[in-house]
Design a protein around this motif. Structure first.
Motif, short mmCIF file in Angstrom:
data_model
loop_
_atom_site.label_atom_id
_atom_site.label_comp_id
_atom_site.label_asym_id
_atom_site.label_seq_id
_atom_site.Cartn_x
_atom_site.Cartn_y
_atom_site.Cartn_z
N MET B 1 0.83 -1.22 0.00
CA MET B 1 0.00 0.00 0.00
C MET B 1 0.85 1.25 0.00
N THR B 2 2.03 1.19 0.69
CA THR B 2 2.89 2.37 0.71
C THR B 2 3.39 2.68 -0.69
N GLY B 3 3.50 1.63 -1.53
CA GLY B 3 3.94 1.86 -2.90
C GLY B 3 3.00 2.79 -3.63
N LEU B 4 1.73 2.74 -3.26
CA LEU B 4 0.73 3.57 -3.90
C LEU B 4 0.70 4.96 -3.27
N LEU B 5 0.83 4.98 -1.96
CA LEU B 5 0.64 6.23 -1.24
C LEU B 5 1.70 7.26 -1.59
N GLY B 6 2.93 6.80 -1.70
CA GLY B 6 4.03 7.72 -1.98
C GLY B 6 3.80 8.57 -3.22
N ALA B 96 -2.33 5.20 -9.08
CA ALA B 96 -1.77 6.27 -8.26
C ALA B 96 -1.99 7.63 -8.92
N ILE B 97 -1.79 7.66 -10.23
CA ILE B 97 -1.99 8.92 -10.95
C ILE B 97 -3.43 9.38 -10.78
#
Lengths: 62, 224, 244
Positions: B1-6, B96-97
């Motif tokens: 999930m952190t991969g997305l949040l950053g 993410a975008i």
């Protein structure tokens, strides 16, 4: 009660123009669309035939 | 999930910073929101007696039109400056975008609405602050942002972009507007969460549904 | 729906016209029978009179317009996943025919409302949802034609088809709940469909099946038109490449 009174002021038979227009509109719209599709089909086929001829005329030179 | 949040936060930070620096979009949308209220006030013949009845509708009409205006402008500017292309070339995930852009729009709209709310409270004569009202505004605006961002991404690439977004936006967001007006009417009347009835859950379901679907279809919209 | 699926299996241009002709013939016969049933067999409504017969056209057409959008939804979904042009063709054709149906549903709904309730429009849930459906159809077709290219148009339209379809039930319930708070004595033509008996019910069902065939036929026509459009596009492309 009130709507019953309101309704009875409209004699059912006097509503025939509405009946007619509903069915008439339905036919006009449905067949109108079919007519439109067929006409475009026809025009496009003519155009394809014309362009096909241009292509064939080109062949000897190309 | 952190991969997305950053990546999301980076996008949001960049866009919000850009906005606050230039400020032209915020100001123009706030002014627009005010104008909508003025026009509707006269168009609907708003008298002191009817204010209570008409205020929520006028409020949400203004919010909806302002949201459309803001999202339209945001994506046009993005396209002109090539911001989106840059993002697409980078290895950032499409989800993410999309979420980044939607969050940006959400924050932007919430700021505009926060600026407008006190003014509305005065003009439309309702006592503004209640937690239920804030919750309603948040959920409604979230719906606007999620679906609006997807439709903006499409509309900005079409021939008639100014008209395309409203045409896509309003029919789909109608349930949110209906629910938001109803919930606002009760919230302003001092109701608790239960008293708001099914309206907030309706907006909640709408938001949840489209938060899942819109990111998924977004990748098809931006692919080359 | 079965007809759409069997159309799927026709491989070549050659078989499509004869399926189309078959559908046209079936539809023609069914429609004649339908008209006979509507005007000769259906009982006259004791309260509303003869104008009530509009309902045998209005309700099936309206239901068909929703079913058409379901086809658009499936076509759009499959197109985004599989990317075969055939799915896009089905979605596009169903959308165009669907917008014709939903326009007609609205017009007949208005013509119904006027003599019965002395108003041109009622914000009744089903009629309102039909109006929203009309708007979504229009958005679908607009996005397709205003897109920068045909391939992008297909993708954008598919997105609208999917989002729009999911939205429709939400719209319906929101209006139903809104209506329960802001009631009105005026009731739309759909409500009649709930209070049905015997003869009226099965004539309505038959009418619906007739329009199902009519829809399938119109989609077949539209899909054939699309094939012709593609052929024209190809030949123009060839000529342009040769510098003509």
């Amino acid at each position: 009660m009130l709507d019953l009174i309101l309704l009875s002021s409209h004699l059912p038979s006097s509503n025939l123009p509405y009946l007619f227009s509903a069915f008439a509109v339905s036919w006009v719209v449905l067949f109108g669309y079919l007519f439109y599709v067929n006409r475009r089909q026809h025009e496009m086929k003519k155009e394809i035939a014309r362009l096909q001829k241009v292509l064939e005329d080109d062949q000897p030179e190309g | 999930m952190t991969g997305l949040l950053g990546p999301i936060m980076v996008i949001v930070w960049k866009d919000v910073l850009l906005e606050l620096r230039s400020r032209d979009l915020v100001v123009s949308v706030v002014v627009f929101g005010l104008l909508v209220v003025v026009v509707f006030n006269f168009a609907l013949n708003n008298t002191p007696g009817r204010s209570e009845e008409l205020a929520p509708g006028i409020l949400w009409s203004a919010f909806a039109f302002a949201a459309v205006l803001a999202m339209n402008r945001a994506f046009v500017r993005d396209q002109e400056q090539g911001g989106l292309e840059g993002l697409l070339i980078s290895p950032v995930s499409r989800d993410a975008i999309f979420l980044g852009k939607a969050l940006t729009s959400l924050i932007f709209m919430l700021l505009v609405e926060a600026a407008l709310l006190p003014i509305y409270a005065v003009m439309l004569d309702f006592s503004a602050l209640s937690w239920m009202l804030i919750l309603t505004i948040f959920l409604g605006t979230l719906g606007f942002a999620v679906v609006g961002t997807l439709f903006s991404a499409i509309a900005v690439q079409t021939r008639s972009r100014e008209i395309m977004l409203p045409i896509l936006f309003f029919p789909v967001l109608l349930p949110v507007i209906i629910a938001a007006v109803e919930a606002t009417t009760r919230a302003v009347g001092g109701e608790t969460f239960i008293g708001l009835g099914r309206w907030l859950p309706l907006i909640g379901v709408f938001d949840a549904l489209f938060l899942v679907i819109c990111p998924w279809v977004f990748r098809f919209v931006v692919e080359e | 729906m079965a007809n759409i699926q069997s159309m799927e299996h026709t491989g070549s241009l050659g078989r499509l016209p004869s399926l189309k002709t078959a559908l046209a013939a079936i539809t023609g016969v069914m429609m004649l029978v339908d008209l006979y049933l509507i005007f000769m067999v259906a009982p006259t409504d004791s309260v509303l009179g003869h104008v009530q017969r509009v309902f045998y056209f209005h309700v099936p057409i309206a239901i068909m317009s929703f079913l058409a959008f379901f086809v658009v939804f499936i076509g759009s979904l499959m197109f985004l996943i599989k990317r075969t042009p055939k799915w896009d063709a089905i979605a596009h054709a169903s959308a165009e025919v669907g917008v014709v149906f939903v326009t007609l549903a609205l017009i007949t709904g208005i013509i119904w409302a006027r003599p019965i309730w002395n108003t041109w429009w009622t914000w009744e849930p089903r009629l309102t949802t039909t109006l929203i459906l009309w708007l979504i159809y229009v958005a679908y077709l607009m996005v397709r034609s205003y897109a920068p290219s045909q391939s992008k148009g297909a993708i954008y339209a598919a997105v609208v088809g999917i989002i729009g379809f999911i939205d429709v039930p939400i719209v319906y319930y929101s209006v139903v709940w809104w209506r329960s708070i802001h009631p009105s004595p005026v009731v739309g033509p759909f409500a009649q469909a709930d209070a049905l008996d015997g003869t009226m019910a099965w004539i309505l069902l038959y009418s619906f099946i007739t329009f199902l065939f009519f829809f399938a036929y119109m989609v077949a026509e539209r899909m054939e038109l699309r094939k012709t459009e593609e052929a024209l596009g190809r030949i123009r492309f060839t000529l342009r490449r040769k510098g003509r």
